[in-house]
Design a protein around this motif. Structure first.
Motif, PDB file in Angstrom:
ATOM      1  N   LYS A 116       0.872  -1.175   0.000  1.00 45.59           N
ATOM      2  CA  LYS A 116       0.000   0.000   0.000  1.00 45.59           C
ATOM      3  C   LYS A 116       0.904   1.217   0.000  1.00 45.59           C
ATOM      4  CE  LYS A 116      -3.994   1.733   2.548  1.00 45.59           C
ATOM      5  NZ  LYS A 116      -4.812   1.470   3.738  1.00 45.59           N
ATOM      6  N   HIS A 117       0.722   2.080  -0.955  1.00 47.70           N
ATOM      7  CA  HIS A 117       1.598   3.237  -1.133  1.00 47.70           C
ATOM      8  C   HIS A 117       3.016   2.743  -1.392  1.00 47.70           C
ATOM      9  CE1 HIS A 117      -1.846   5.561   0.028  1.00 47.70           C
ATOM     10  NE2 HIS A 117      -1.889   4.975   1.207  1.00 47.70           N
ATOM     11  N   HIS A 118       4.010   3.453  -0.944  1.00 47.22           N
ATOM     12  CA  HIS A 118       5.386   3.047  -1.226  1.00 47.22           C
ATOM     13  C   HIS A 118       6.021   2.240  -0.109  1.00 47.22           C
ATOM     14  CE1 HIS A 118       5.488   5.291  -4.889  1.00 47.22           C
ATOM     15  NE2 HIS A 118       5.124   6.393  -4.270  1.00 47.22           N
ATOM     16  N   ASP A 119       5.588   2.471   1.110  1.00 47.53           N
ATOM     17  CA  ASP A 119       6.314   1.893   2.233  1.00 47.53           C
ATOM     18  C   ASP A 119       5.569   0.824   3.018  1.00 47.53           C
ATOM     19  OD1 ASP A 119       8.324   3.661   1.593  1.00 47.53           O
ATOM     20  OD2 ASP A 119       7.607   5.194   2.975  1.00 47.53           O
ATOM     21  N   ASP A 120       4.269   0.786   2.961  1.00 44.22           N
ATOM     22  CA  ASP A 120       3.481  -0.133   3.784  1.00 44.22           C
ATOM     23  C   ASP A 120       3.367  -1.479   3.082  1.00 44.22           C
ATOM     24  OD1 ASP A 120       1.922  -1.131   5.795  1.00 44.22           O
ATOM     25  OD2 ASP A 120       0.162   0.084   5.320  1.00 44.22           O
ATOM     26  N   LYS A 121       4.066  -2.489   3.627  1.00 45.36           N
ATOM     27  CA  LYS A 121       4.084  -3.819   3.023  1.00 45.36           C
ATOM     28  C   LYS A 121       3.691  -4.862   4.056  1.00 45.36           C
ATOM     29  CE  LYS A 121       7.852  -2.421   0.025  1.00 45.36           C
ATOM     30  NZ  LYS A 121       9.267  -2.563  -0.265  1.00 45.36           N
ATOM     31  N   ILE A 122       2.966  -5.866   3.595  1.00 46.80           N
ATOM     32  CA  ILE A 122       2.537  -6.965   4.461  1.00 46.80           C
ATOM     33  C   ILE A 122       2.770  -8.275   3.716  1.00 46.80           C
ATOM     34  CG2 ILE A 122       0.590  -8.078   5.618  1.00 46.80           C
ATOM     35  CD1 ILE A 122      -0.716  -5.354   5.868  1.00 46.80           C
ATOM     36  N   LYS A 123       3.231  -9.295   4.454  1.00 43.37           N
ATOM     37  CA  LYS A 123       3.295 -10.655   3.932  1.00 43.37           C
ATOM     38  C   LYS A 123       2.325 -11.486   4.760  1.00 43.37           C
ATOM     39  CE  LYS A 123       8.089 -10.824   2.388  1.00 43.37           C
ATOM     40  NZ  LYS A 123       9.377 -11.502   2.612  1.00 43.37           N
ATOM     41  N   LEU A 124       1.504 -12.260   4.067  1.00 43.83           N
ATOM     42  CA  LEU A 124       0.519 -13.106   4.730  1.00 43.83           C
ATOM     43  C   LEU A 124       0.742 -14.565   4.350  1.00 43.83           C
ATOM     44  CD1 LEU A 124      -2.735 -11.157   3.794  1.00 43.83           C
ATOM     45  CD2 LEU A 124      -1.494 -11.020   5.954  1.00 43.83           C
ATOM     46  N   LEU A 125       0.426 -15.458   5.258  1.00 43.89           N
ATOM     47  CA  LEU A 125       0.284 -16.874   4.960  1.00 43.89           C
ATOM     48  C   LEU A 125      -1.169 -17.190   5.274  1.00 43.89           C
ATOM     49  CD1 LEU A 125       1.915 -19.324   3.986  1.00 43.89           C
ATOM     50  CD2 LEU A 125       2.199 -19.960   6.388  1.00 43.89           C
ATOM     51  N   VAL A 126      -1.939 -17.557   4.233  1.00 41.63           N
ATOM     52  CA  VAL A 126      -3.386 -17.705   4.342  1.00 41.63           C
ATOM     53  C   VAL A 126      -3.792 -19.088   3.844  1.00 41.63           C
ATOM     54  CG1 VAL A 126      -5.598 -16.756   3.565  1.00 41.63           C
ATOM     55  CG2 VAL A 126      -3.646 -15.238   3.889  1.00 41.63           C
TER      56      VAL A 126
END
Length: 139
Positions: A116-126
Protein backbone atom coordinates in the motif's frame (compact mmCIF):
# COMPACT_ATOMS: atom_id res chain seq x y z
CA UNK A 1 21.28 -38.62 -3.82
CA UNK A 2 19.17 -41.52 -5.09
CA UNK A 3 16.80 -41.47 -2.09
CA UNK A 4 15.88 -37.84 -2.77
CA UNK A 5 15.42 -38.41 -6.50
CA UNK A 6 13.23 -41.42 -5.77
CA UNK A 7 10.99 -39.41 -3.44
CA UNK A 8 10.81 -36.57 -5.97
CA UNK A 9 9.96 -38.86 -8.90
CA UNK A 10 7.16 -40.49 -6.90
CA UNK A 11 5.72 -37.07 -6.00
CA UNK A 12 6.14 -35.41 -9.39
CA UNK A 13 6.21 -38.08 -12.11
CA UNK A 14 5.28 -35.57 -14.85
CA UNK A 15 8.02 -33.04 -14.01
CA UNK A 16 10.14 -31.68 -16.86
CA UNK A 17 13.13 -29.32 -17.03
CA UNK A 18 14.31 -30.63 -13.65
CA UNK A 19 17.28 -28.81 -12.07
CA UNK A 20 18.84 -29.91 -8.77
CA UNK A 21 20.94 -27.63 -6.58
CA UNK A 22 22.17 -27.48 -3.02
CA UNK A 23 19.90 -25.45 -0.76
CA UNK A 24 20.81 -21.78 -0.87
CA UNK A 25 18.77 -19.39 1.30
CA UNK A 26 19.49 -16.51 -1.09
CA UNK A 27 17.67 -18.19 -4.00
CA UNK A 28 14.46 -19.20 -2.22
CA UNK A 29 11.43 -17.53 -3.85
CA UNK A 30 9.37 -17.55 -0.64
CA UNK A 31 9.73 -16.24 2.92
CA UNK A 32 11.15 -19.30 4.69
CA UNK A 33 10.52 -17.75 8.10
CA UNK A 34 6.85 -17.21 7.26
CA UNK A 35 6.34 -20.86 6.30
CA UNK A 36 7.77 -22.17 9.55
CA UNK A 37 9.44 -25.03 7.68
CA UNK A 38 12.50 -26.75 9.12
CA UNK A 39 15.77 -24.89 8.75
CA UNK A 40 17.89 -26.25 5.92
CA UNK A 41 21.57 -25.88 5.10
CA UNK A 42 23.87 -26.40 2.12
CA UNK A 43 23.73 -30.19 2.64
CA UNK A 44 20.03 -30.19 1.77
CA UNK A 45 18.59 -29.96 -1.73
CA UNK A 46 16.34 -27.80 -3.87
CA UNK A 47 14.81 -28.83 -7.16
CA UNK A 48 13.14 -26.56 -9.69
CA UNK A 49 10.95 -28.07 -12.37
CA UNK A 50 8.04 -27.50 -14.72
CA UNK A 51 4.73 -29.27 -14.26
CA UNK A 52 1.18 -28.49 -15.36
CA UNK A 53 2.27 -25.21 -16.92
CA UNK A 54 3.88 -23.92 -13.71
CA UNK A 55 7.45 -23.50 -12.49
CA UNK A 56 7.72 -25.32 -9.15
CA UNK A 57 10.35 -25.33 -6.43
CA UNK A 58 10.68 -28.14 -3.87
CA UNK A 59 13.03 -28.75 -0.96
CA UNK A 60 14.31 -32.00 0.52
CA UNK A 61 16.51 -32.60 3.54
CA UNK A 62 19.60 -34.82 3.41
CA UNK A 63 17.52 -37.89 4.37
CA UNK A 64 15.31 -37.44 1.31
CA UNK A 65 12.36 -36.12 3.33
CA UNK A 66 10.24 -33.64 1.43
CA UNK A 67 10.08 -30.30 3.25
CA UNK A 68 7.72 -28.39 0.96
CA UNK A 69 6.96 -27.08 -2.52
CA UNK A 70 5.78 -23.83 -4.05
CA UNK A 71 4.81 -22.19 -7.31
CA UNK A 72 3.84 -18.66 -8.29
CA UNK A 73 0.15 -17.88 -8.78
CA UNK A 74 0.15 -15.28 -11.54
CA UNK A 75 -3.62 -15.07 -12.03
CA UNK A 76 -4.84 -13.70 -8.68
CA UNK A 77 -8.47 -14.09 -9.75
CA UNK A 78 -7.99 -17.85 -9.33
CA UNK A 79 -7.41 -17.55 -5.58
CA UNK A 80 -10.13 -19.28 -3.55
CA UNK A 81 -13.14 -17.02 -2.93
CA UNK A 82 -12.53 -17.07 0.84
CA UNK A 83 -9.01 -15.70 0.26
CA UNK A 84 -10.31 -13.03 -2.11
CA UNK A 85 -12.94 -12.02 0.46
CA UNK A 86 -10.29 -11.77 3.19
CA UNK A 87 -8.14 -9.52 1.00
CA UNK A 88 -11.01 -7.21 0.05
CA UNK A 89 -12.40 -7.00 3.61
CA UNK A 90 -9.26 -6.74 5.76
CA UNK A 91 -6.66 -5.46 3.31
CA UNK A 92 -8.71 -3.08 1.20
CA UNK A 93 -6.44 -0.54 -0.47
CA UNK A 94 -3.48 -2.92 -0.68
CA UNK A 95 -2.25 -4.22 -4.01
CA UNK A 96 -1.16 -7.80 -4.51
CA UNK A 97 2.53 -7.84 -5.37
CA UNK A 98 3.12 -11.59 -5.49
CA UNK A 99 1.38 -14.85 -4.57
CA UNK A 100 2.88 -18.31 -4.09
CA UNK A 101 0.91 -21.44 -3.35
CA UNK A 102 2.82 -23.51 -0.80
CA UNK A 103 2.36 -27.18 0.01
CA UNK A 104 3.89 -29.14 2.89
CA UNK A 105 2.91 -32.32 4.72
CA UNK A 106 -0.88 -32.37 4.43
CA UNK A 107 -1.27 -28.59 4.26
CA UNK A 108 -1.59 -25.95 1.60
CA UNK A 109 -1.54 -22.17 1.94
CA UNK A 110 -0.91 -19.00 0.00
CA UNK A 111 1.97 -16.65 0.73
CA UNK A 112 0.70 -13.24 -0.33
CA UNK A 113 2.80 -10.07 -0.54
CA UNK A 114 0.74 -6.88 -0.33
CA UNK A 115 1.75 -3.27 -0.77
CA UNK A 116 0.00 0.00 0.00
CA UNK A 117 1.60 3.24 -1.13
CA UNK A 118 5.39 3.05 -1.23
CA UNK A 119 6.31 1.89 2.23
CA UNK A 120 3.48 -0.13 3.78
CA UNK A 121 4.08 -3.82 3.02
CA UNK A 122 2.54 -6.96 4.46
CA UNK A 123 3.29 -10.65 3.93
CA UNK A 124 0.52 -13.11 4.73
CA UNK A 125 0.28 -16.87 4.96
CA UNK A 126 -3.39 -17.71 4.34
CA UNK A 127 -5.16 -21.06 4.12
CA UNK A 128 -7.88 -21.96 1.57
CA UNK A 129 -10.62 -20.90 4.00
CA UNK A 130 -9.26 -17.35 4.22
CA UNK A 131 -7.71 -17.78 7.67
CA UNK A 132 -4.53 -15.79 8.27
CA UNK A 133 -1.97 -18.27 9.59
CA UNK A 134 0.83 -15.70 9.87
CA UNK A 135 1.27 -12.00 9.14
CA UNK A 136 4.44 -9.89 8.87
CA UNK A 137 4.50 -6.11 8.50
CA UNK A 138 7.34 -4.16 6.91
CA UNK A 139 7.44 -0.42 7.16
Amino acid sequence: PACIQSTFTAQSPNATNVTWTAYDATTVPIDWELTGWNTLDAGDHMVSFDMEGQRYYAWYDTDGTWVGSTYAVDDHTKLPSAVQTLLSDRYNGYNIVKVHQEMWKDQMAYEIKLKKHHDDKIKLLVDNQGNVLKEKHKD
